[in-house]
Every structure is written in C-alpha cells, then in structure tokens.
Design a protein around this motif. Structure first.
Motif, PDB file in Angstrom:
ATOM      1  N   PRO A 155     -32.117 -34.435  11.950  1.00  0.00           N
ATOM      2  CA  PRO A 155     -31.290 -35.610  12.288  1.00  0.00           C
ATOM      3  C   PRO A 155     -29.806 -35.420  12.039  1.00  0.00           C
ATOM      4  O   PRO A 155     -28.991 -35.901  12.826  1.00  0.00           O
ATOM      5  N   GLU A 156     -29.429 -34.739  10.942  1.00  0.00           N
ATOM      6  CA  GLU A 156     -28.005 -34.575  10.667  1.00  0.00           C
ATOM      7  C   GLU A 156     -27.314 -33.839  11.804  1.00  0.00           C
ATOM      8  O   GLU A 156     -26.264 -34.267  12.296  1.00  0.00           O
ATOM      9  N   TRP A 157     -27.882 -32.732  12.241  1.00  0.00           N
ATOM     10  CA  TRP A 157     -27.281 -31.946  13.311  1.00  0.00           C
ATOM     11  C   TRP A 157     -27.487 -32.592  14.669  1.00  0.00           C
ATOM     12  O   TRP A 157     -26.703 -32.355  15.581  1.00  0.00           O
ATOM     13  N   ARG A 158     -28.529 -33.395  14.803  1.00  0.00           N
ATOM     14  CA  ARG A 158     -28.697 -34.124  16.063  1.00  0.00           C
ATOM     15  C   ARG A 158     -27.568 -35.125  16.269  1.00  0.00           C
ATOM     16  O   ARG A 158     -27.082 -35.329  17.381  1.00  0.00           O
ATOM     17  N   ILE A 159     -27.133 -35.760  15.170  1.00  0.00           N
ATOM     18  CA  ILE A 159     -26.013 -36.696  15.255  1.00  0.00           C
ATOM     19  C   ILE A 159     -24.723 -35.949  15.601  1.00  0.00           C
ATOM     20  O   ILE A 159     -23.932 -36.400  16.441  1.00  0.00           O
ATOM     21  N   LEU A 160     -24.483 -34.794  14.971  1.00  0.00           N
ATOM     22  CA  LEU A 160     -23.292 -34.016  15.284  1.00  0.00           C
ATOM     23  C   LEU A 160     -23.313 -33.529  16.729  1.00  0.00           C
ATOM     24  O   LEU A 160     -22.274 -33.529  17.411  1.00  0.00           O
ATOM     25  N   ASN A 161     -24.459 -33.102  17.215  1.00  0.00           N
ATOM     26  CA  ASN A 161     -24.562 -32.665  18.604  1.00  0.00           C
ATOM     27  C   ASN A 161     -24.268 -33.818  19.555  1.00  0.00           C
ATOM     28  O   ASN A 161     -23.570 -33.650  20.566  1.00  0.00           O
ATOM     29  N   HIS A 162     -24.768 -35.008  19.232  1.00  0.00           N
ATOM     30  CA  HIS A 162     -24.504 -36.185  20.056  1.00  0.00           C
ATOM     31  C   HIS A 162     -23.011 -36.517  20.051  1.00  0.00           C
ATOM     32  O   HIS A 162     -22.432 -36.846  21.099  1.00  0.00           O
ATOM     33  N   LEU A 163     -22.364 -36.418  18.900  1.00  0.00           N
ATOM     34  CA  LEU A 163     -20.938 -36.722  18.801  1.00  0.00           C
ATOM     35  C   LEU A 163     -20.101 -35.714  19.589  1.00  0.00           C
ATOM     36  O   LEU A 163     -19.182 -36.100  20.332  1.00  0.00           O
ATOM     37  N   MET A 164     -20.400 -34.437  19.452  1.00  0.00           N
ATOM     38  CA  MET A 164     -19.617 -33.417  20.146  1.00  0.00           C
ATOM     39  C   MET A 164     -19.797 -33.498  21.661  1.00  0.00           C
ATOM     40  O   MET A 164     -18.834 -33.345  22.415  1.00  0.00           O
ATOM     41  N   CYS A 165     -21.016 -33.760  22.103  1.00  0.00           N
ATOM     42  CA  CYS A 165     -21.294 -33.765  23.541  1.00  0.00           C
ATOM     43  C   CYS A 165     -20.785 -35.022  24.237  1.00  0.00           C
ATOM     44  O   CYS A 165     -20.588 -35.013  25.447  1.00  0.00           O
ATOM     45  N   THR A 166     -20.594 -36.096  23.507  1.00  0.00           N
ATOM     46  CA  THR A 166     -20.097 -37.327  24.130  1.00  0.00           C
ATOM     47  C   THR A 166     -18.593 -37.481  24.014  1.00  0.00           C
ATOM     48  O   THR A 166     -17.982 -38.175  24.834  1.00  0.00           O
ATOM     49  N   SER A 167     -17.957 -36.838  23.023  1.00  0.00           N
ATOM     50  CA  SER A 167     -16.535 -37.063  22.784  1.00  0.00           C
ATOM     51  C   SER A 167     -15.669 -35.838  23.036  1.00  0.00           C
ATOM     52  O   SER A 167     -14.501 -35.991  23.406  1.00  0.00           O
ATOM     53  N   TYR A 168     -16.198 -34.633  22.861  1.00  0.00           N
ATOM     54  CA  TYR A 168     -15.367 -33.440  22.979  1.00  0.00           C
ATOM     55  C   TYR A 168     -15.772 -32.537  24.138  1.00  0.00           C
ATOM     56  O   TYR A 168     -14.913 -31.876  24.715  1.00  0.00           O
ATOM     57  N   THR A 169     -17.025 -32.467  24.471  1.00  0.00           N
ATOM     58  CA  THR A 169     -17.466 -31.639  25.597  1.00  0.00           C
ATOM     59  C   THR A 169     -18.405 -32.450  26.476  1.00  0.00           C
ATOM     60  O   THR A 169     -19.580 -32.100  26.637  1.00  0.00           O
ATOM     61  N   PRO A 170     -17.922 -33.568  27.058  1.00  0.00           N
ATOM     62  CA  PRO A 170     -18.839 -34.416  27.827  1.00  0.00           C
ATOM     63  C   PRO A 170     -19.211 -33.785  29.159  1.00  0.00           C
ATOM     64  O   PRO A 170     -18.376 -33.244  29.865  1.00  0.00           O
ATOM     65  N   SER A 171     -20.467 -33.836  29.485  1.00  0.00           N
ATOM     66  CA  SER A 171     -20.984 -33.437  30.783  1.00  0.00           C
ATOM     67  C   SER A 171     -22.304 -34.148  30.994  1.00  0.00           C
ATOM     68  O   SER A 171     -22.893 -34.673  30.055  1.00  0.00           O
ATOM     69  N   LYS A 172     -22.766 -34.170  32.213  1.00  0.00           N
ATOM     70  CA  LYS A 172     -23.951 -34.943  32.554  1.00  0.00           C
ATOM     71  C   LYS A 172     -25.178 -34.409  31.830  1.00  0.00           C
ATOM     72  O   LYS A 172     -25.569 -33.261  31.977  1.00  0.00           O
ATOM     73  N   GLY A 173     -25.802 -35.276  31.015  1.00  0.00           N
ATOM     74  CA  GLY A 173     -27.025 -34.922  30.305  1.00  0.00           C
ATOM     75  C   GLY A 173     -26.842 -33.950  29.170  1.00  0.00           C
ATOM     76  O   GLY A 173     -27.813 -33.434  28.627  1.00  0.00           O
ATOM     77  N   SER A 174     -25.569 -33.666  28.771  1.00  0.00           N
ATOM     78  CA  SER A 174     -25.361 -32.649  27.740  1.00  0.00           C
ATOM     79  C   SER A 174     -25.785 -33.119  26.364  1.00  0.00           C
ATOM     80  O   SER A 174     -26.097 -32.299  25.503  1.00  0.00           O
TER      81      SER A 174
END
Length: 398
Positions: A155-174
């Motif tokens: 869960p800890e890294w899942r939250i970080l992955n969600h944050l990075m993919c939505t705010s810093y490297t956004p792409s469809k379904g990333s």
C-alpha cells in the motif's frame, strides 16, 4: 515572447491543466499511518516536493510552458540546462539552481553535491527492487515495464505510484500500471540521502508535457512555487484550483481500510466482512487468529441475524410480482430498441441499393463497364473527351 513562443502560447490555451496532488502528513496522522509513509519517503528533497501545497494559476502555467526550454547536454549539469520566463523575466539555470529555487536541495546552496545521477534507469535492477516492495504473494511475479499492475505493490508504494502517475507523469491508465521510470523514482525516495538530481527529474517532466499535444499541463503548484521564489506578483490571475491533498477517500481506495476506529494496512487480499461480537469471541479463542466460516464445524448452529439498529428505517420489501413486471417491461423496451435498429438497417440497405443503381446507370451512360475494377478514363489520355450517350436512351440519371 518571440514568434515561436507566441504560437506555442496559442496552442497551450486549448490544453487542460492536470490536477496536482500532494501528500498531507496530517491526513496520514489521522489515519494512524504516518510512520509507514515517512519510512518510504526519506530524503529531504523528495519530502519537500511531494508535500508542496500551492495553488495553480492559469496565466503562470501558460507563460512557463510557452517559454520553457530544456537544454540537455548528456549526463552532466551545466549553467543553461533549464530556461523559462516568469513574470516577464527570463531565467537560465542549472539543474542544481533549478532545484535550489524550489528549496529541494538538502545541502547548502553554496555548491552541488559531488555526484548525482542524471541518467535514465537503463541499468536499474528493477526486478530485485520490485520484489522488495511488492505484496508477499507477488514475489514470484516478473516485472514488465508499463505492464505490471500497481495492485501488486504494497500500500505505501501503491500510494506513491498513484501520486507520481497522476501528478508528475500523467498518461492514460498509467496509475494502474508501474512504469520503469516511476519504479526508479520510488527507489530514490526510499534512500537515506539524495541520489538523483531533482532538478533534472522536473526538467524531463516539463519537457514531456511541453512537447506533447495530448497530455495535460502538469505541476502547476511547482510553477507557482517558482514564481513565489522570484517575487512574481500573480494577484488577479485566474485561479484554476487550490492545493489538492490526497484525500481520505483516495487513500482508502489504495487499500487503507478503517476498522474499529483505526486503520489496517491490507495485504491485497479480498477484504473480509466486519466481524460481529460472536466472531470476535471466536478470534480470541483461536489465539487472536480469526477462523474462516468455511473452516468451522458445519454442525454448529449459525448465528442469529442482526436486528436493525434503533431509529433506522425498516427494510423495503418488493413483492415478486412487481419485480417480474419490471423485468417484463425492461424486456419490452429491449425488443422495441432491436426493432428500431432493424428498421434503420433496412432503410440504409435500400439507400445503398439505390446509390448502386445510380452508379451503374452513370457508367452505362458513359459507355463504361460497371463491373470493371479500373475505370478507363483514369489512365486514358483522352478522358476529357465527351462520351456520347447510348442510342435510344436519353433520360436523366436522377
């Protein structure tokens, strides 16, 4: 701005500005999981960047992206690596100075550290690191860049992955997948000191968003922080949105589940129902380990159903006849829709036949073979000549 920058500015006005999330330690404290998150984000620079809470202004974002230029020169830092304009003032900075303007450097501003990684994760041991942060039952899973599901992470890294993919490297379904670059950045977050240059990371993030024509414009709060550092007056500018922390609903969706006034980190398994009083007694008798229902003695009587709490509305009971009538009405609507579709198809089929008939008539009028694949007048040098109508037929084709 020059002509090229003005042209870029016109194109930027049609692109959306992505919503930027940040970590809020108070929210994690209320959920009693702040120590777990602080353990996975250790360097000062990463904590400062991921907790940056600034509003987003439309004019600042447009001016920054219209004038931004990343002058990459291999795997080394240099004086004019990042160039941009804010408030009408041009800035030319190195990666170190760019990060220092955002107060991301943990050391003194007098000089950069001896060595920081600026390269892409080409020789990164992705499989070994993935096995160290994935769920216990996913250790044997093979990591495939941009294809491995984020649900396999803890869960800890899942939250970080969600944050990075939505705010810093956004792409469809990333946000549902783990890219190689995101895995590399999360590896840097867990180190005790800075191992990569955050100025270079942000420069590449801005470059990908600037050259793309479909991605949203990212990192609005980062641009506002730069403007604040250089004293830009953004009073009267259009506010897109204020600081947006990762809300409690999003965190619970990332496998943070409330249980009896506290929060448990779920290991990715299906969530069991909240235990009743009888289940708690069974758990105590089993030494703190809950016994699944299917593992209990089948001859034991089942617990009595719970009575509704006082003040709650009575349950609504729909008669079977009303349910069957509703299903019948739904079936009638489906049949009516199918009938309309078949009628439309017949109408389009008749229209196609009429068009084909008119095409054959025109080709016969020109003396051409209607069944020919290549028409003569396409390759004939005298196709401009007028073809006389057939003898005995002078009617209009339409």
């Amino acid at each position: 701005m020059n002509i090229v920058q003005r042209h870029k500015l016109r194109n930027l006005r049609d692109r959306s500005i992505a919503e930027h999330y940040h970590l809020d330690w108070e929210v994690f404290g209320e959920l009693h999981v702040r120590p777990q998150m602080e353990a996975v984000v250790r360097p000062y620079g990463w904590r400062r960047l991921l907790t940056l809470a600034e509003p987003t202004y439309k004019e600042l974002v447009w001016e920054f992206y219209a004038t931004f230029h990343h002058n990459s020169k291999g795997n080394s830092d240099h004086a004019d690596a990042v160039q941009f304009t804010l408030g009408g003032v041009e800035q030319s900075l190195s990666y170190w100075e760019f990060a220092n303007a955002l107060r991301l450097n943990s050391r003194a501003a007098g000089g950069p550290p001896l060595s920081l990684d600026l390269s892409d994760p080409t020789d990164f041991a992705s499989q070994a690191y993935f096995q160290s942060i994935c769920l216990p039952y996913s250790v044997d899973e093979e990591y495939v860049a941009s294809q491995t599901r984020a649900a396999l992470l803890r869960p800890e890294w899942r939250i970080l992955n969600h944050l990075m993919c939505t705010s810093y490297t956004p792409s469809k379904g990333s946000s549902n997948r783990v890219t190689l670059r995101t895995l590399w950045l999360m590896h840097a977050m867990g180190r005790s000191e800075d191992t990569i240059q955050l100025g270079s990371v942000l420069a590449r993030t801005f470059t990908k968003a600037a050259i793309s024509t479909t991605r949203s414009l990212v990192c609005g709060p980062v641009i506002t922080a730069l403007a604040r550092n250089y004293g830009v007056d953004y009073t009267g500018m259009t506010l897109v949105r204020g600081p947006t922390p990762l809300g409690e609903a999003t965190l619970r969706h990332q496998q943070l589940v409330a249980r009896h006034g506290r929060v448990r980190w779920i290991a990715g398994l299906p969530q069991p129902p909240i235990p009743a009083e009888g289940d708690q007694a069974e758990s105590s008798a089993a030494g703190g380990r809950r016994v699944p229902r299917r593992a209990q003695d089948p001859a034991s009587p089942s617990p009595a159903p719970r009575s509704p709490s006082p003040g709650s509305p009575p349950p609504v009971v729909v008669p079977i006849s009303d349910q069957l009538a509703a299903i019948a009405q739904q079936n009638e609507r489906i049949l009516d829709g199918q009938e309309r579709i078949h009628t439309r198809l017949d109408r389009e089929r008749d229209r196609g036949r009429r068009l084909m008939s008119r095409q054959h008539y025109i080709m016969s009028y020109l003396g051409l073979d209607p069944n020919a694949v290549h028409y003569p007048f396409v390759q004939s040098p005298g196709f401009e000549d007028e073809y006389p109508p057939p003898t005995g037929d002078g009617g209009d084709a339409f």
